[in-house]
Every structure is written in C-alpha cells, then in structure tokens.
Design a protein around this motif. Structure first.
Motif, PDB file in Angstrom:
ATOM      1  N   ALA A  98      14.845   1.514   4.704  1.00  0.00           N
ATOM      2  CA  ALA A  98      15.101   0.956   3.568  1.00  0.00           C
ATOM      3  C   ALA A  98      16.546   0.595   3.643  1.00  0.00           C
ATOM      4  N   HIS A 103      22.447  -3.011   5.639  1.00  0.00           N
ATOM      5  CA  HIS A 103      23.633  -2.316   6.323  1.00  0.00           C
ATOM      6  C   HIS A 103      23.774  -2.459   7.736  1.00  0.00           C
ATOM      7  N   PRO A 111      28.506  -3.143   3.829  1.00  0.00           N
ATOM      8  CA  PRO A 111      29.146  -2.675   4.932  1.00  0.00           C
ATOM      9  C   PRO A 111      28.480  -2.243   5.872  1.00  0.00           C
ATOM     10  N   ALA A 141      32.970  -4.768  -5.482  1.00  0.00           N
ATOM     11  CA  ALA A 141      33.503  -6.037  -5.126  1.00  0.00           C
ATOM     12  C   ALA A 141      32.985  -6.673  -4.086  1.00  0.00           C
ATOM     13  N   ALA A 142      32.277  -6.057  -3.059  1.00  0.00           N
ATOM     14  CA  ALA A 142      31.625  -6.809  -2.023  1.00  0.00           C
ATOM     15  C   ALA A 142      30.113  -7.451  -2.415  1.00  0.00           C
ATOM     16  N   LYS A 148      18.868   3.261  -4.505  1.00  0.00           N
ATOM     17  CA  LYS A 148      18.022   3.910  -3.388  1.00  0.00           C
ATOM     18  C   LYS A 148      17.703   2.728  -2.378  1.00  0.00           C
ATOM     19  N   GLY A 149      18.642   1.660  -2.268  1.00  0.00           N
ATOM     20  CA  GLY A 149      18.282   0.615  -1.586  1.00  0.00           C
ATOM     21  C   GLY A 149      17.030  -0.378  -1.989  1.00  0.00           C
TER      22      GLY A 149
HETATM   23  C1  HEC Z   1      20.026  -5.237  -0.513  1.00  0.00           C
HETATM   24  C2  HEC Z   1      20.855  -4.740   0.203  1.00  0.00           C
HETATM   25  C3  HEC Z   1      21.299  -3.233   0.423  1.00  0.00           C
HETATM   26  C4  HEC Z   1      20.311  -2.482   0.637  1.00  0.00           C
HETATM   27  C5  HEC Z   1      18.887  -2.423   0.989  1.00  0.00           C
HETATM   28  C6  HEC Z   1      20.970  -1.099   1.025  1.00  0.00           C
HETATM   29  N1  HEC Z   1      22.421  -1.241   0.682  1.00  0.00           N
HETATM   30 FE1  HEC Z   1      23.746   0.058   0.270  1.00  0.00          FE
HETATM   31  N2  HEC Z   1      25.062  -1.434  -0.182  1.00  0.00           N
HETATM   32  C7  HEC Z   1      24.725  -2.849  -0.300  1.00  0.00           C
HETATM   33  C8  HEC Z   1      25.955  -3.354  -0.659  1.00  0.00           C
HETATM   34  C9  HEC Z   1      26.007  -5.020  -0.841  1.00  0.00           C
HETATM   35  C10 HEC Z   1      26.906  -2.449  -0.620  1.00  0.00           C
HETATM   36  C11 HEC Z   1      28.421  -2.783  -1.020  1.00  0.00           C
HETATM   37  C12 HEC Z   1      28.634  -2.950  -2.552  1.00  0.00           C
HETATM   38  C13 HEC Z   1      30.024  -2.959  -2.788  1.00  0.00           C
HETATM   39  O1  HEC Z   1      31.073  -1.982  -2.455  1.00  0.00           O
HETATM   40  O2  HEC Z   1      30.579  -4.131  -3.368  1.00  0.00           O
HETATM   41  C14 HEC Z   1      26.494  -1.295  -0.340  1.00  0.00           C
HETATM   42  C15 HEC Z   1      27.177  -0.043  -0.271  1.00  0.00           C
HETATM   43  C16 HEC Z   1      26.674   1.128  -0.028  1.00  0.00           C
HETATM   44  C17 HEC Z   1      27.333   2.226   0.034  1.00  0.00           C
HETATM   45  C18 HEC Z   1      28.857   2.628   0.151  1.00  0.00           C
HETATM   46  C19 HEC Z   1      29.145   3.030  -1.542  1.00  0.00           C
HETATM   47  C20 HEC Z   1      30.290   2.965  -2.052  1.00  0.00           C
HETATM   48  O3  HEC Z   1      30.717   3.686  -2.691  1.00  0.00           O
HETATM   49  O4  HEC Z   1      31.390   2.397  -1.042  1.00  0.00           O
HETATM   50  C21 HEC Z   1      26.329   3.419   0.478  1.00  0.00           C
HETATM   51  C22 HEC Z   1      26.607   4.819   0.789  1.00  0.00           C
HETATM   52  C23 HEC Z   1      25.088   2.542   0.624  1.00  0.00           C
HETATM   53  N3  HEC Z   1      25.280   1.338   0.366  1.00  0.00           N
HETATM   54  C24 HEC Z   1      24.049   3.246   1.230  1.00  0.00           C
HETATM   55  C25 HEC Z   1      22.802   2.824   1.347  1.00  0.00           C
HETATM   56  C26 HEC Z   1      21.563   3.426   1.587  1.00  0.00           C
HETATM   57  C27 HEC Z   1      21.618   5.010   1.879  1.00  0.00           C
HETATM   58  C28 HEC Z   1      20.604   2.602   1.575  1.00  0.00           C
HETATM   59  C29 HEC Z   1      19.211   2.858   2.009  1.00  0.00           C
HETATM   60  C30 HEC Z   1      18.410   3.968   1.175  1.00  0.00           C
HETATM   61  C31 HEC Z   1      21.103   1.179   1.429  1.00  0.00           C
HETATM   62  N4  HEC Z   1      22.457   1.496   0.964  1.00  0.00           N
HETATM   63  C32 HEC Z   1      20.350   0.129   1.288  1.00  0.00           C
HETATM   64  C33 HEC Z   1      23.697  -3.353  -0.132  1.00  0.00           C
HETATM   65  C34 HEC Z   1      22.503  -2.648   0.238  1.00  0.00           C
END
Ligand code: HEC
Length: 171
Positions: A98, A103, A111, A141-142, A148-149
């Motif tokens: 997921a 990521h 990130p 910001a990013a 939950k993705g």
């Molecule tokens: C659709 C794309 C996408 C998916 C799929 C995704 N993420 Fe992310 N995630 C992001 C983005 C973009 C950021 C950065 C957001 C920002 O900080 O601006 C992020 C940031 C994070 C962070 C950092 C949070 C913070 O407070 O800095 C975590 C932890 C994270 N994701 C966990 C997960 C997990 C666990 C999953 C799977 C279950 C997941 N992500 C799936 C796009 C995604």
C-alpha cells in the motif's frame, strides 16, 4: 366302535379345542382393553396437555416486544463465535502492498523510504504524529498523504507496523 361314536368323540374334541381358544382370546381381549382403558380413566385435562406437548410445533416466533411465555420453550444455544483468523500483515507486507507505490520513489512528493535526509525532520516529530498522519492522512508542504495510503481495509495496527518499518529503513 360304531361310526357315530367315533364322530361324536372327534367332534367334542374339536369343540373343546375351539372353546379353549375362544376363552384364551376373551382373556387376552380383556387384558388389552384394560391397558387402553387406562387412557380414558385418567384426568382428561392432564391427558390433553400431554398430547398437546407431544404435538406442539418445534419453534415459536416472537415478534419484537413480545415476551417468551414458557420457560421451557426451545432456546437457541448461542455458540461462541469463532474468532476470525487473524490475517494481520507485517510492516513490510503492508508497505509493499500500500505504501511503496508512492514512498518507493517519491511519487507526489512522498518522502522516499531509505532517504535519511528526507525522514530526519519527520522522525523528529515523534512516532505518534507519524502514526496519526499515516492513519488519518494529511496534506503537508510536500504533498498529500492519503489516509492509510488509500487502503482503508488496513487496520490501524497494520499501518503503524508499516510506519515503523519505513522509519527503521530511513534512519
Ligand atoms: C498516494 C501516495 C501515497 C501513498 C500510497 C502513501 N503515502 Fe505516505 N505520504 C505521501 C506524501 C505525499 C507524504 C508527504 C506529505 C507531506 O508531508 O507533505 C507522505 C508522508 C507520509 C509519512 C510522514 C508523515 C509526517 O508526519 O511526516 C508517513 C509516516 C507515511 N506517509 C506513511 C505512509 C504509509 C504507512 C503508507 C501505506 C499504508 C503510505 N504512507 C502511503 C504519499 C503517500
């Protein structure tokens, strides 16, 4: 011996035999009627109640609000629900299924896992913030991190395991 005498002897023998059989049948009939008479000499109400209990329907329908009248009515045994087989995914499993899509290579500003610089400031926020943002999603910001993705069938625990895995890989 003359023939009349012979006939008479045999005839009375047969008559005697038939008489004995008749007597036996009468005695038997009296015994049997005694047995069946039992039913009618008993209290009629009691008898009817017994019949009623034997022919009563197997189950009864209770509409909402209706109370169960008889305590001895058939009750449905509640068998303990079997525990659903726990198919909890491990952190790496959840990540691959997921999270890796974004990521793994930084899609939409995510990130990249393994990029210590990109994660240092995030890890510094503390695990609770990371868990919360991963479980509930947030717009930073990013870019936009979906709750939950985007896979809402994941349990909170599974997402947390994935976050732990990502953090571990990115120190
Ligand atoms: C659709 C794309 C996408 C998916 C799929 C995704 N993420 Fe992310 N995630 C992001 C983005 C973009 C950021 C950065 C957001 C920002 O900080 O601006 C992020 C940031 C994070 C962070 C950092 C949070 C913070 O407070 O800095 C975590 C932890 C994270 N994701 C966990 C997960 C997990 C666990 C999953 C799977 C279950 C997941 N992500 C799936 C796009 C995604």
């Amino acid at each position: 011996m003359n023939r009349d005498q012979t006939f008479f002897d045999r005839y009375s023998l047969v008559l005697g035999g038939l008489g004995a059989v008749t007597l036996a049948l009468i005695v038997l009939a009296m015994k049997m009627s005694d047995l069946s008479q039992d039913v009618y000499t008993r209290n009629l109400d009691e008898y009817q109640a017994e019949v009623q209990s034997r022919i009563q329907p197997f189950g009864e329908v209770y509409l909402p609000g209706e109370e169960q009248e008889q305590m001895d009515a058939p009750t449905v045994e509640t068998v303990a629900e079997p525990e659903p087989v726990a198919t909890v995914q491990s952190g790496p499993q959840v990540y691959n299924g997921a999270c890796n899509v974004c990521h793994g290579n930084g899609v939409a500003g995510a990130p990249v896992v393994g990029d210590a610089d990109a994660w240092a400031a995030r890890i510094a926020q503390g695990s609770d913030t990371l868990y919360d943002n991963a479980i509930n999603g947030y717009a930073g910001a990013a870019g936009y991190m979906p709750a939950k993705g985007g896979n809402m069938s994941l349990s909170d625990e599974e997402v947390i395991a994935a976050v732990d895995f990502m953090v571990e890989e990115s120190r």
